[in-house]
Design a protein around this motif. Structure first.
Motif, PDB file in Angstrom:
ATOM      1  N   UNK A 215     -48.203  -0.058  32.882  1.00 35.13           N
ATOM      2  CA  UNK A 215     -46.523  -0.555  33.267  1.00 35.13           C
ATOM      3  C   UNK A 215     -45.679  -0.057  32.181  1.00 35.13           C
ATOM      4  N   UNK A 216     -46.155   0.038  30.720  1.00 32.63           N
ATOM      5  CA  UNK A 216     -45.163   0.264  29.749  1.00 32.63           C
ATOM      6  C   UNK A 216     -44.887   1.748  29.858  1.00 32.63           C
ATOM      7  N   UNK A 217     -46.216   2.491  29.838  1.00 29.94           N
ATOM      8  CA  UNK A 217     -45.906   4.093  30.006  1.00 29.94           C
ATOM      9  C   UNK A 217     -45.191   4.813  30.858  1.00 29.94           C
ATOM     10  N   UNK A 218     -45.479   4.070  32.268  1.00 28.63           N
ATOM     11  CA  UNK A 218     -45.297   4.720  33.495  1.00 28.63           C
ATOM     12  C   UNK A 218     -43.772   4.283  33.430  1.00 28.63           C
ATOM     13  N   UNK A 219     -43.471   3.082  33.282  1.00 25.61           N
ATOM     14  CA  UNK A 219     -42.325   2.428  33.443  1.00 25.61           C
ATOM     15  C   UNK A 219     -41.223   3.051  32.779  1.00 25.61           C
ATOM     16  N   UNK A 220     -41.478   3.493  31.369  1.00 28.13           N
ATOM     17  CA  UNK A 220     -40.712   4.254  30.376  1.00 28.13           C
ATOM     18  C   UNK A 220     -40.356   5.444  30.832  1.00 28.13           C
ATOM     19  N   UNK A 221     -41.473   6.259  31.668  1.00 30.69           N
ATOM     20  CA  UNK A 221     -41.441   7.607  31.921  1.00 30.69           C
ATOM     21  C   UNK A 221     -40.531   7.810  33.230  1.00 30.69           C
ATOM     22  N   UNK A 222     -40.772   6.774  34.008  1.00 30.36           N
ATOM     23  CA  UNK A 222     -40.177   6.842  35.257  1.00 30.36           C
ATOM     24  C   UNK A 222     -38.685   6.397  35.075  1.00 30.36           C
ATOM     25  N   UNK A 223     -38.381   5.401  34.229  1.00 37.52           N
ATOM     26  CA  UNK A 223     -37.095   4.917  33.942  1.00 37.52           C
ATOM     27  C   UNK A 223     -36.171   5.793  33.507  1.00 37.52           C
ATOM     28  N   UNK A 224     -36.805   6.855  32.555  1.00 38.16           N
ATOM     29  CA  UNK A 224     -36.076   7.814  32.073  1.00 38.16           C
ATOM     30  C   UNK A 224     -35.890   9.143  33.249  1.00 38.16           C
ATOM     31  N   UNK A 225     -36.902   9.321  34.112  1.00 39.65           N
ATOM     32  CA  UNK A 225     -36.917  10.134  34.905  1.00 39.65           C
ATOM     33  C   UNK A 225     -35.752   9.936  36.054  1.00 39.65           C
ATOM     34  N   UNK A 226     -36.041   8.870  36.675  1.00 42.10           N
ATOM     35  CA  UNK A 226     -35.187   8.191  37.894  1.00 42.10           C
ATOM     36  C   UNK A 226     -33.752   8.019  37.268  1.00 42.10           C
ATOM     37  N   UNK A 227     -33.591   7.470  36.160  1.00 45.23           N
ATOM     38  CA  UNK A 227     -32.398   7.005  35.634  1.00 45.23           C
ATOM     39  C   UNK A 227     -31.528   8.212  35.076  1.00 45.23           C
TER      40      UNK A 227
END
Length: 427
Positions: A152-164
Motif C-alpha cells: 500500500x505504501x509503495x504502490x499508493x505513492x507511485x499511483x498517487x504520483x502517476x494519476x495525480x
C-alpha cells in the motif's frame, strides 16, 4: 454450540484471509495515494496559492502527522475492544472525502484544514489492520503478509504520483484531488461488506490463556515497549527510516522538477510506475526473504537483513541526489527503491510478534504514533524548512542539499536494526 459457532467463524476467517488481506492492502494503498498526491501537485499549489517551502513541508508533514499519530492511540484502544473492520471502513470514508475537499481550497488555511481532516481519518486505518493481519497469519508467515500489506505504501505513492501528475497536467491540481479522493468512499462500503473480522489470537493458539485475561490499560502498552529492548530498537529504527523516507518522498517530485528538469507528466509517465514496481519487488521479496530467514536462522535475521539492505541502498540514495545527469540519477533512484523498501514488512511483523496478543493494535498505534510524529511530522517539515533557510545562499539547489542532509542520517537507523537483531538472537 458456542464452540461450534466459534470454530465455524474461525474457518471462515481463515478461508477468506487472502481477500481480507487484499482489501486491507487496497485500503492502505488509498491512504498513501491521498498522502502522496500532494507531492506531485506541490509546485502548482505553490504557484497558485503563493506558498513557501516551509508551508509545503507543514502541509505534507506536521499538520497531517499530529492528528494522524495522536488519534491512532484512542483508535487502537477502541480496536482492541470492538470491531476492527468497521473502524477501518469508517476511517477510509472520512479521509477520502477530506482529500476531495482539499481540491476546493482557496488559500493555505483551507488546504491546511483539509489535510488535517485526512490525518484524522487515516488514524483509524493501520492499527486495526495490523492487529487483524497478525490474527490471521502465524508468526512464520507474518512478515510475508505484512510485506504484502506494505505494498500500500509503495504502490499508493507511485499511483498517487502517476494519476495525480497526469490529471493535474491536463485538468489542474484541483481535479487531481477529486479523482484521487472520491473513489475511496465507494471502497469503504466494499471493505465494510467483505472484510472478515478474525477472532483475536486466532493464529497464536499458545496465547489462549492471555486472551482470557483482562485487557491491560493504555499506559501498560507504553511501559511494555519500554521494558522490551528489542522492540524499542525496532521502533527507533523504523522511526528514523520513516523520517528520512517521508522527507525525501514529500519533496522528491519537486526536486526532480527543480534540479533535474523533469515535468509533472514525465515524472508520472516514466518515473512513478517503474519506481513503484521496484519498490513493490522490494516489499514483496523482502517479506518473503525475511520469512525464509526466520524459518532457517531465527527471527533475529529479519532485522539483520534490513540493516544489510539499507546499507547497500545508501550509496544509491546519495547518488540520486548528487548526480546531475538525469538518466543516471533516476537509475540510482530505482536501485535505491529496490533495496531500501523491504523494511516495513519485517519491522511491523517483528513488533507484532513481540507484542502481547491483547495489545497488538495498541503496540501498532504506539509505533505509528512515534513514527508519524517524528517521521512524518518532522521529515517533510524539516526538509522544507532547511530548504527555505538554504535558499538564500544556494538558490534552487537548496532543496537538493536539504535532502542530502536527511539521507546522511541513514546509518543511525541501520545501527538500531543491527542492535535489534542482536537482542532478538539472545532471546
Amino acid at each position: 454450540m458456542p464452540a461450534i459457532d466459534t470454530l465455524a467463524q474461525d474457518q471462515r476467517a481463515l478461508r477468506r484471509r487472502g481477500l481480507t488481506l487484499a482489501l486491507l492492502t487496497i485500503t492502505y494503498f488509498f491512504s498513501y495515494m491521498d498522502r502522496q498526491i500532494l507531492a506531485i501537485l506541490q509546485e502548482d499549489i505553490k504557484r497558485e496559492l503563493m506558498l513557501a517551502d516551509w508551508q509545503l513541508g507543514l502541509l505534507a508533514g506536521l499538520a497531517f502527522a499530529v492528528f494522524y499519530a495522536t488519534l491512532g492511540i484512542p483508535v487502537a484502544w477502541l480496536a482492541d475492544r470492538t470491531n476492527r473492520k468497521n473502524i477501518v471502513a469508517i476511517s477510509l470514508a472520512i479521509w477520502s472525502a477530506m482529500t476531495a475537499f482539499g481540491g476546493l481550497s482557496q488559500n493555505f488555511g483551507q488546504l491546511l484544514a483539509a489535510r488535517i481532516g485526512v490525518g484524522i481519518g487515516e488514524a483509524g486505518s493501520s492499527p486495526p489492520s495490523h492487529s487483524m493481519i497478525a490474527d490471521l497469519y502465524p508468526p512464520e508467515k507474518r512478515a510475508g503478509a505484512m510485506g504484502i500489506y506494505s505494498l500500500g505504501v509503495v504502490l499508493g505513492s507511485a499511483f498517487g504520483t502517476f494519476i495525480g501528475g497526469l490529471v493535474a497536467h491536463h485538468y489542474g491540481w484541483r481535479a487531481a484531488m477529486y479523482v484521487i479522493g472520491l473513489p475511496g468512499v465507494a471502497l469503504a462500503v466494499i471493505v465494510w461488506l467483505f472484510v472478515v473480522e478474525p477472532r483475536r489470537g486466532l493464529s497464536d493458539p499458545q496465547h489462549a490463556a492471555a486472551m482470557a485475561a483482562p485487557i491491560p490499560p493504555l499506559r501498560d502498552g507504553f511501559a511494555a515497549i519500554l521494558r522490551n529492548p528489542a522492540a524499542l530498537h525496532l521502533v527507533m529504527a523504523v522511526t528514523i527510516t520513516s523520517m528520512i523516507g517521508y522527507g525525501l518522498t514529500a519533496f522528491g517530485p519537486s526536486y526532480m522538477q527543480r534540479s533535474l528538469d523533469f515535468t509533472k507528466a514525465e515524472i508520472a509517465l516514466y518515473i512513478a510506475l517503474p519506481g513503484g514496481l521496484c519498490a513493490t519487488l522490494s516489499a514483496v521479496l523482502g517479506g518473503k526473504l525475511a520469512d525464509r530467514f526466520a524459518r532457517t536462522h531465527g527471527l533475529h535475521m529479519q532485522s539483520t537483513m534490513v540493516a544489510v539492505l539499507k546499507t547497500l541502498a545508501l550509496p544509491f540514495t546519495l547518488g540520486f541526489l548528487l548526480i546531475d545527469q538525469p538518466g543516471l540519477a533516476i537509475a540510482a533512484y530505482f536501485i535505491n527503491l529496490l533495496l531500501a523498501n523491504s523494511y516495513l514488512g519485517p519491522s511491523f511483523a517483528l513488533i507484532q510478534g513481540l507484542a502481547p496478543v491483547r495489545q497488538r493494535a495498541l503496540w501498532a498505534a504506539i509505533t505509528l504514533l512515534v513514527i508519524n510524529l517524528v517521521g512524518l511530522g518532522l521529515g517533510p517539515t524539516l526538509v522544507g524548512t532547511i530548504s527555505h533557510v538554504l535558499r538564500g545562499p544556494l538558490g534552487e539547489d537548496s532543496l537538493r542539499w536539504s535532502m542530502i542532509l536527511f539521507a546522511a542520517v541513514t546509518p543511525w537507523a541501520i545501527w538500531h536494526y543491527w542492535r535489534a537483531g542482536v537482542l532478538l538472537r539472545a532471546r
